[in-house]
Design a protein around this motif. Structure first.
Motif, PDB file in Angstrom:
ATOM      1  N   HIS A 123      -5.382   4.177   7.340  1.00 48.77           N
ATOM      2  CA  HIS A 123      -5.098   4.927   6.122  1.00 48.77           C
ATOM      3  C   HIS A 123      -5.599   6.358   6.261  1.00 48.77           C
ATOM      4  O   HIS A 123      -6.535   6.631   7.024  1.00 48.77           O
ATOM      5  CB  HIS A 123      -5.788   4.281   4.911  1.00 48.77           C
ATOM      6  CG  HIS A 123      -5.505   2.827   4.761  1.00 48.77           C
ATOM      7  ND1 HIS A 123      -4.341   2.359   4.190  1.00 48.77           N
ATOM      8  CD2 HIS A 123      -6.216   1.724   5.105  1.00 48.77           C
ATOM      9  CE1 HIS A 123      -4.360   1.028   4.194  1.00 48.77           C
ATOM     10  NE2 HIS A 123      -5.482   0.625   4.747  1.00 48.77           N
ATOM     11  N   GLN A 139       0.824  -1.209   0.000  1.00 48.96           N
ATOM     12  CA  GLN A 139       0.000   0.000   0.000  1.00 48.96           C
ATOM     13  C   GLN A 139       0.855   1.255   0.000  1.00 48.96           C
ATOM     14  O   GLN A 139       0.563   2.225  -0.709  1.00 48.96           O
ATOM     15  CB  GLN A 139      -0.911   0.006   1.233  1.00 48.96           C
ATOM     16  CG  GLN A 139      -2.010  -1.027   1.215  1.00 48.96           C
ATOM     17  CD  GLN A 139      -2.618  -1.209   2.594  1.00 48.96           C
ATOM     18  OE1 GLN A 139      -2.158  -0.630   3.576  1.00 48.96           O
ATOM     19  NE2 GLN A 139      -3.658  -2.026   2.674  1.00 48.96           N
ATOM     20  N   HIS A 140       1.916   1.257   0.795  1.00 50.95           N
ATOM     21  CA  HIS A 140       2.786   2.430   0.866  1.00 50.95           C
ATOM     22  C   HIS A 140       3.832   2.432  -0.242  1.00 50.95           C
ATOM     23  O   HIS A 140       4.174   3.486  -0.777  1.00 50.95           O
ATOM     24  CB  HIS A 140       3.460   2.496   2.231  1.00 50.95           C
ATOM     25  CG  HIS A 140       2.561   2.997   3.311  1.00 50.95           C
ATOM     26  ND1 HIS A 140       2.954   3.062   4.644  1.00 50.95           N
ATOM     27  CD2 HIS A 140       1.293   3.470   3.271  1.00 50.95           C
ATOM     28  CE1 HIS A 140       1.949   3.558   5.360  1.00 50.95           C
ATOM     29  NE2 HIS A 140       0.949   3.800   4.545  1.00 50.95           N
ATOM     30  N   ARG A 158       2.441   3.599  -3.548  1.00 49.96           N
ATOM     31  CA  ARG A 158       2.111   5.020  -3.489  1.00 49.96           C
ATOM     32  C   ARG A 158       3.348   5.878  -3.734  1.00 49.96           C
ATOM     33  O   ARG A 158       3.266   6.944  -4.343  1.00 49.96           O
ATOM     34  CB  ARG A 158       1.490   5.349  -2.134  1.00 49.96           C
ATOM     35  CG  ARG A 158       0.880   6.744  -2.044  1.00 49.96           C
ATOM     36  CD  ARG A 158       0.324   7.021  -0.662  1.00 49.96           C
ATOM     37  NE  ARG A 158      -0.697   6.068  -0.270  1.00 49.96           N
ATOM     38  CZ  ARG A 158      -1.278   6.063   0.934  1.00 49.96           C
ATOM     39  NH1 ARG A 158      -0.914   6.946   1.853  1.00 49.96           N
ATOM     40  NH2 ARG A 158      -2.208   5.168   1.223  1.00 49.96           N
ATOM     41  N   GLU A 159       4.508   5.417  -3.258  1.00 54.21           N
ATOM     42  CA  GLU A 159       5.724   6.217  -3.393  1.00 54.21           C
ATOM     43  C   GLU A 159       6.515   5.913  -4.650  1.00 54.21           C
ATOM     44  O   GLU A 159       7.236   6.780  -5.154  1.00 54.21           O
ATOM     45  CB  GLU A 159       6.623   6.010  -2.161  1.00 54.21           C
ATOM     46  CG  GLU A 159       6.032   6.551  -0.872  1.00 54.21           C
ATOM     47  CD  GLU A 159       5.737   8.040  -0.945  1.00 54.21           C
ATOM     48  OE1 GLU A 159       6.542   8.779  -1.555  1.00 54.21           O
ATOM     49  OE2 GLU A 159       4.708   8.467  -0.414  1.00 54.21           O
TER      50      GLU A 159
END
Length: 434
Positions: A262, A229-230, A233-234
């Motif tokens: 979140h 998830q992270h 995103r990055e």
């Protein structure tokens, strides 16, 4: 008769007006991002008729996460750096396909160097290594040389919400998670930071008390998903394939679940805690490093105490690395103590553990503090375990820590010095951000 000289509009005045206006807009946007961009927290009402042992409990508590428990897991508790770091480093060194590592706090000291070297060695050996560090938590004490060492070794490296970003709202929203996943099969999470404070065995004020967990079984796939998830995103890179998500056979008999918070959502962790407090029949044992409970949490805990539940809260004592947070939370001690909640302060060193066990059957361990920042702002990750045997182990851990702790009584709160009262008043407006 003399003529008046026409008034000239100087260009610099226009420029200053534009710059000042732009600054005002930016400050207003930053203030809005910090103060208002938060997760919603539900004020839970405890009028229900089920307990922690009721079939309705687990799904009700995890309704904002995943209501179904995952079966067939193993969760091994690791205590202090003496157990936590060797277990994690050994797992990294045994990696054959992938290592995914996410941390809030990573320092360029003796502990950080061990992890840097282990991760770099695996990357040079052909293992796909991803390292994701928080842009603020791992900024001032993490060197550019170590970042370059990761990159030179072939590690895929990124920051979560880089500290150089102009987005103040992002700078306020940190990843407070701790994640290590090896080959998609073995995972670690908990409260540990990767710095010298976590070394040793809580044997001196310089070595903190901590609890972390080693995971095997289906829960590891959930941990891997939380890392993705992270990471996506990055970096824009997704995790896929058998090296990341292999088949996971049962590794134990524990029912577990993962709770990942979140941004721009309703807080799942707060709901889990609230339902557990409202469902408790016998005991609520909470250990937390940064304790500043909300009014709703105070109401739920005191309501539990009034119906006969043994509610105990274990917090740092004289050894505390965040005195402002302690001041922000101490204002609630009076209501808690008057309501029958027992408060204890850990004496030997800073206690950084973030654990909870209710009725000896429902346990939680992870990164979440017992405060507004964890509930509403930071991105947190916790594991819950629904098992009496594991709950008994958690109770024993709590009791051991309690033996080296001192009760904090109502009389002590009422007679606290003016300096403490002033600090509580001073930080009260900032409590949701600490």
């Amino acid at each position: 008769m003399s003529k008046k000289t026409p008034r000239t509009n100087h260009p610099w005045r226009v420029i200053w007006i534009v710059l000042v206006s732009l600054l005002v807009v930016l400050v207003a946007m930053a203030a809005f991002g910090i103060v208002f961009l938060k997760r919603e927290v539900v004020d839970y009402r405890s009028e229900h008729d089920f307990s922690t042992s009721d079939p309705a409990f687990f799904a009700s508590a995890h309704a904002l996460a995943d209501p179904l428990p995952l079966e067939g897991n193993s969760v091994k508790l690791l205590h202090n750096g003496e157990e936590i770091f060797p277990a994690m480093l050994a797992a990294i060194r045994e990696a054959k396909a992938s290592v995914n590592f996410e941390a809030f706090l990573f320092h360029s000291d003796a502990i950080g160097t061990q992890f840097r070297d282990a991760l770099c060695e695996r990357a040079r050996a052909g293992v796909r290594v991803r390292v994701l560090l928080d842009g603020v938590g791992s900024s001032s004490d993490f060197s550019e040389e170590d970042e370059q060492a990761f990159r030179d070794a072939g590690c895929h490296f990124a920051y979560y919400h880089h500290a150089h970003s102009w987005r103040v709202d992002k700078l306020n929203r940190r990843t407070h998670r701790r994640v290590l996943v090896i080959d998609g099969k073995v995972g670690f999470t908990g409260g540990a930071g990767f710095a010298k404070e976590w070394a040793g065995n809580a044997d001196s004020p310089e070595h903190w008390r901590e609890v972390h967990a080693r995971l095997e079984g289906p829960i590891v796939a959930k941990l891997q998903g939380a890392f993705q998830q992270h990471w996506v995103r990055e970096t824009g890179e997704t995790l896929s394939g058998i090296a990341e998500f292999p088949p996971l056979a049962p590794a134990g008999n524990l029912k577990t679940q993962l709770i990942a918070s979140h941004s721009f959502s309703v807080s799942p962790t707060s709901l889990v805690q609230a339902v557990a407090f409202a469902s408790a029949e016998k005991t609520i044992f909470i250990t937390n490093a940064y304790c500043a409970p909300s009014h709703n949490q105070v109401d739920l805990l005191t309501a539990a105490a009034k119906r006969g539940v043994d509610v105990r809260l274990l917090v740092p004592g004289q050894h505390n690395d965040q005195p402002m947070t302690k001041s922000a939370g101490r204002g609630a001690y009076g209501d808690l103590l008057k309501g029958g909640v027992k408060i204890f302060e850990y004496q030997p060193t800073m206690i950084h553990s973030k654990t909870m066990v209710v009725d000896g059957i429902f346990s939680m361990i992870g990164s979440s503090n017992f405060d507004s920042r964890s509930a509403q702002i930071n991105e947190e990750l916790d594991i819950t375990i629904y098992d009496e045997g594991f709950g008994a182990e958690m109770n024993a851990v709590f009791e051991r820590d309690l033996r080296v702790s001192k009760p904090y009584r109502l009389e002590e709160f009422q007679k606290r010095p003016v300096s403490e009262r002033f600090s509580e008043w001073l930080v009260a407006p900032l409590a949701p951000l600490l």
